[in-house]
Design a protein around this motif. Sequence first.
Motif, PDB file in Angstrom:
ATOM      1  N   VAL A 199      -4.909   0.405   1.251  1.00 12.36           N
ATOM      2  CA  VAL A 199      -5.163  -0.799   0.458  1.00 12.36           C
ATOM      3  C   VAL A 199      -6.391  -1.541   0.988  1.00 12.36           C
ATOM      4  CG1 VAL A 199      -4.247  -3.068  -0.172  1.00 12.36           C
ATOM      5  CG2 VAL A 199      -2.788  -1.053  -0.328  1.00 12.36           C
ATOM      6  N   SER A 200      -6.534  -1.619   2.319  1.00 12.02           N
ATOM      7  CA  SER A 200      -7.702  -2.290   2.903  1.00 12.02           C
ATOM      8  C   SER A 200      -8.988  -1.580   2.497  1.00 12.02           C
ATOM      9  CB  SER A 200      -7.595  -2.304   4.434  1.00 12.02           C
ATOM     10  OG  SER A 200      -6.517  -3.095   4.844  1.00 12.02           O
ATOM     11  N   CYS A 201      -8.944  -0.254   2.537  1.00  4.93           N
ATOM     12  CA  CYS A 201     -10.113   0.523   2.148  1.00  4.93           C
ATOM     13  C   CYS A 201     -10.405   0.355   0.657  1.00  4.93           C
ATOM     14  CB  CYS A 201      -9.888   1.992   2.493  1.00  4.93           C
ATOM     15  SG  CYS A 201     -11.335   3.034   2.236  1.00  4.93           S
ATOM     16  N   ALA A 202      -9.342   0.364  -0.154  1.00  4.30           N
ATOM     17  CA  ALA A 202      -9.504   0.217  -1.611  1.00  4.30           C
ATOM     18  C   ALA A 202     -10.114  -1.132  -1.974  1.00  4.30           C
ATOM     19  CB  ALA A 202      -8.161   0.397  -2.303  1.00  4.30           C
ATOM     20  N   SER A 203      -9.789  -2.165  -1.182  1.00  3.34           N
ATOM     21  CA  SER A 203     -10.262  -3.516  -1.507  1.00  3.34           C
ATOM     22  C   SER A 203     -11.760  -3.696  -1.274  1.00  3.34           C
ATOM     23  CB  SER A 203      -9.478  -4.552  -0.697  1.00  3.34           C
ATOM     24  OG  SER A 203      -9.774  -4.420   0.690  1.00  3.34           O
ATOM     25  N   VAL A 204     -12.385  -2.782  -0.522  1.00  3.04           N
ATOM     26  CA  VAL A 204     -13.826  -2.927  -0.257  1.00  3.04           C
ATOM     27  C   VAL A 204     -14.664  -1.845  -0.952  1.00  3.04           C
ATOM     28  CG1 VAL A 204     -13.460  -4.093   1.945  1.00  3.04           C
ATOM     29  CG2 VAL A 204     -13.667  -1.596   1.899  1.00  3.04           C
ATOM     30  N   THR A 205     -14.031  -1.109  -1.877  1.00 10.14           N
ATOM     31  CA  THR A 205     -14.767  -0.031  -2.560  1.00 10.14           C
ATOM     32  C   THR A 205     -15.730  -0.553  -3.615  1.00 10.14           C
ATOM     33  OG1 THR A 205     -13.012   0.210  -4.212  1.00 10.14           O
ATOM     34  CG2 THR A 205     -12.884   1.628  -2.235  1.00 10.14           C
ATOM     35  N   GLY A 206     -15.475  -1.770  -4.104  1.00 16.36           N
ATOM     36  CA  GLY A 206     -16.340  -2.330  -5.145  1.00 16.36           C
ATOM     37  C   GLY A 206     -15.853  -2.055  -6.551  1.00 16.36           C
ATOM     38  N   TYR A 207     -14.741  -1.320  -6.678  1.00 15.99           N
ATOM     39  CA  TYR A 207     -14.180  -1.036  -8.002  1.00 15.99           C
ATOM     40  C   TYR A 207     -13.154  -2.093  -8.378  1.00 15.99           C
ATOM     41  CZ  TYR A 207     -16.209   3.657  -7.724  1.00 15.99           C
ATOM     42  OH  TYR A 207     -17.067   4.717  -7.627  1.00 15.99           O
ATOM     43  N   ASP A 208     -13.223  -2.574  -9.628  1.00 12.54           N
ATOM     44  CA  ASP A 208     -12.235  -3.538 -10.116  1.00 12.54           C
ATOM     45  C   ASP A 208     -11.005  -2.822 -10.664  1.00 12.54           C
ATOM     46  OD1 ASP A 208     -13.828  -5.756  -9.506  1.00 12.54           O
ATOM     47  OD2 ASP A 208     -14.917  -5.592 -11.413  1.00 12.54           O
ATOM     48  N   GLU A 209     -11.210  -1.627 -11.186  1.00 13.60           N
ATOM     49  CA  GLU A 209     -10.097  -0.866 -11.773  1.00 13.60           C
ATOM     50  C   GLU A 209      -9.271  -0.254 -10.638  1.00 13.60           C
ATOM     51  OE1 GLU A 209      -7.494   1.130 -13.667  1.00 13.60           O
ATOM     52  OE2 GLU A 209      -8.961   2.596 -13.008  1.00 13.60           O
ATOM     53  N   PRO A 210      -7.970  -0.609 -10.544  1.00 12.95           N
ATOM     54  CA  PRO A 210      -7.141  -0.180  -9.403  1.00 12.95           C
ATOM     55  C   PRO A 210      -7.128   1.327  -9.162  1.00 12.95           C
ATOM     56  CG  PRO A 210      -5.983  -1.830 -10.691  1.00 12.95           C
ATOM     57  CD  PRO A 210      -7.227  -1.483 -11.454  1.00 12.95           C
ATOM     58  N   ARG A 211      -7.062   2.119 -10.255  1.00 12.28           N
ATOM     59  CA  ARG A 211      -6.995   3.577 -10.072  1.00 12.28           C
ATOM     60  C   ARG A 211      -8.268   4.123  -9.429  1.00 12.28           C
ATOM     61  NH1 ARG A 211      -4.921   6.147 -15.615  1.00 12.28           N
ATOM     62  NH2 ARG A 211      -5.765   7.969 -14.563  1.00 12.28           N
ATOM     63  N   LEU A 212      -9.414   3.602  -9.866  1.00 11.75           N
ATOM     64  CA  LEU A 212     -10.684   4.046  -9.287  1.00 11.75           C
ATOM     65  C   LEU A 212     -10.797   3.606  -7.828  1.00 11.75           C
ATOM     66  CD1 LEU A 212     -13.217   3.379 -12.211  1.00 11.75           C
ATOM     67  CD2 LEU A 212     -12.317   5.582 -11.412  1.00 11.75           C
ATOM     68  N   ALA A 213     -10.329   2.400  -7.533  1.00 14.84           N
ATOM     69  CA  ALA A 213     -10.370   1.889  -6.157  1.00 14.84           C
ATOM     70  C   ALA A 213      -9.490   2.745  -5.248  1.00 14.84           C
ATOM     71  CB  ALA A 213      -9.919   0.432  -6.124  1.00 14.84           C
ATOM     72  N   LEU A 214      -8.295   3.114  -5.744  1.00 13.74           N
ATOM     73  CA  LEU A 214      -7.384   3.947  -4.959  1.00 13.74           C
ATOM     74  C   LEU A 214      -7.975   5.335  -4.729  1.00 13.74           C
ATOM     75  CD1 LEU A 214      -4.643   4.404  -3.587  1.00 13.74           C
ATOM     76  CD2 LEU A 214      -3.719   5.047  -5.822  1.00 13.74           C
ATOM     77  N   LEU A 215      -8.542   5.919  -5.783  1.00 13.38           N
ATOM     78  CA  LEU A 215      -9.165   7.243  -5.678  1.00 13.38           C
ATOM     79  C   LEU A 215     -10.294   7.225  -4.654  1.00 13.38           C
ATOM     80  CD1 LEU A 215      -9.470  10.154  -6.704  1.00 13.38           C
ATOM     81  CD2 LEU A 215     -10.973   9.278  -8.480  1.00 13.38           C
ATOM     82  N   SER A 216     -11.136   6.195  -4.718  1.00 15.70           N
ATOM     83  CA  SER A 216     -12.258   6.075  -3.798  1.00 15.70           C
ATOM     84  C   SER A 216     -11.769   5.916  -2.355  1.00 15.70           C
ATOM     85  CB  SER A 216     -13.124   4.872  -4.195  1.00 15.70           C
ATOM     86  OG  SER A 216     -14.188   4.712  -3.282  1.00 15.70           O
ATOM     87  N   ALA A 217     -10.695   5.140  -2.170  1.00 13.03           N
ATOM     88  CA  ALA A 217     -10.150   4.912  -0.826  1.00 13.03           C
ATOM     89  C   ALA A 217      -9.601   6.218  -0.243  1.00 13.03           C
ATOM     90  CB  ALA A 217      -9.054   3.860  -0.880  1.00 13.03           C
ATOM     91  N   ILE A 218      -8.876   6.969  -1.057  1.00  8.87           N
ATOM     92  CA  ILE A 218      -8.295   8.230  -0.573  1.00  8.87           C
ATOM     93  C   ILE A 218      -9.393   9.234  -0.249  1.00  8.87           C
ATOM     94  CG2 ILE A 218      -6.928  10.236  -1.302  1.00  8.87           C
ATOM     95  CD1 ILE A 218      -4.983   8.274  -2.605  1.00  8.87           C
ATOM     96  N   GLU A 219     -10.430   9.289  -1.099  1.00  8.13           N
ATOM     97  CA  GLU A 219     -11.540  10.197  -0.818  1.00  8.13           C
ATOM     98  C   GLU A 219     -12.294   9.790   0.447  1.00  8.13           C
ATOM     99  OE1 GLU A 219     -13.841  10.191  -4.419  1.00  8.13           O
ATOM    100  OE2 GLU A 219     -12.796  11.937  -5.209  1.00  8.13           O
ATOM    101  N   SER A 220     -12.289   8.502   0.748  1.00 11.55           N
ATOM    102  CA  SER A 220     -12.980   8.003   1.943  1.00 11.55           C
ATOM    103  C   SER A 220     -12.170   8.256   3.212  1.00 11.55           C
ATOM    104  CB  SER A 220     -13.242   6.496   1.779  1.00 11.55           C
ATOM    105  OG  SER A 220     -13.779   5.960   2.957  1.00 11.55           O
ATOM    106  N   LEU A 221     -10.857   8.121   3.115  1.00  9.92           N
ATOM    107  CA  LEU A 221      -9.994   8.220   4.301  1.00  9.92           C
ATOM    108  C   LEU A 221      -9.577   9.648   4.624  1.00  9.92           C
ATOM    109  CD1 LEU A 221      -7.669   5.139   3.641  1.00  9.92           C
ATOM    110  CD2 LEU A 221      -9.357   5.364   5.487  1.00  9.92           C
ATOM    111  N   PHE A 222      -9.531  10.503   3.609  1.00  7.82           N
ATOM    112  CA  PHE A 222      -9.029  11.860   3.803  1.00  7.82           C
ATOM    113  C   PHE A 222     -10.078  12.885   3.378  1.00  7.82           C
ATOM    114  CE2 PHE A 222      -5.431   9.086   3.002  1.00  7.82           C
ATOM    115  CZ  PHE A 222      -4.573   9.394   4.048  1.00  7.82           C
TER     116      PHE A 222
END
Length: 202
Positions: free
Chosen positions: A15-38
């Motif tokens: 969630v912390s990573c998703a909050s700084v991705t710059g995406y407003d759409e939750p699904r895109l933010a979550l996808l970006s966070a997972i791609e960044s962390l894993f």
Amino acid sequence: MLRHAVPEEILDQVVSCASVTGYDEPRLALLSAIESLFKFDPLPTTKTDLPIMMIGAPGAGKTLAVAKLAARSSMKGLDVAVITTDSERAGGSEQLEAFTRLMDIDLKVASSATALKEILLELGNADQIIIDTAGTNPYDTEQIKKAARIIGATEVDPVLVMPANTNAEEAGDMAQIFATIGARRLLPTRIDVARRLGSLLT
């Protein structure tokens, strides 16, 4: 993520990573966070420099994973060699031998770390070497030491095989233990029979 039983510590990281991705759409933010962390990286179907060694707890699916990887690489035209270090369990090598026989691969059995090293020297010209290991109870110190000796016998790429339907916190504990003896990658099994995938993130 709560439905998938992701532990709070992992959830907070995502969630912390998703909050700084710059995406407003939750699904895109979550996808970006997972791609960044894993890091998602398929097991190779080309010539490899290091033998691929499957490690994990009993019943995780290591032997079937070895057979599937060997079949996939063989079908790509690679010269594949398969070794098992599971020489003590009743039927340990017979199951894998049944698979390798179908692929016309001569299964090698290494009963010790020294034997494994010798076999690997013999198979130096193979395009890909895949090693099956005995199931290791991560909470049994002696079994972990034995697995560490097998992994340390020579330079290998240890891959932790773990069922996706494992309890998430249990999976995290086991992964940490296997990481201490060399595991850097995870091959999940039984995804088709898992409703909650929090264990994979953990």
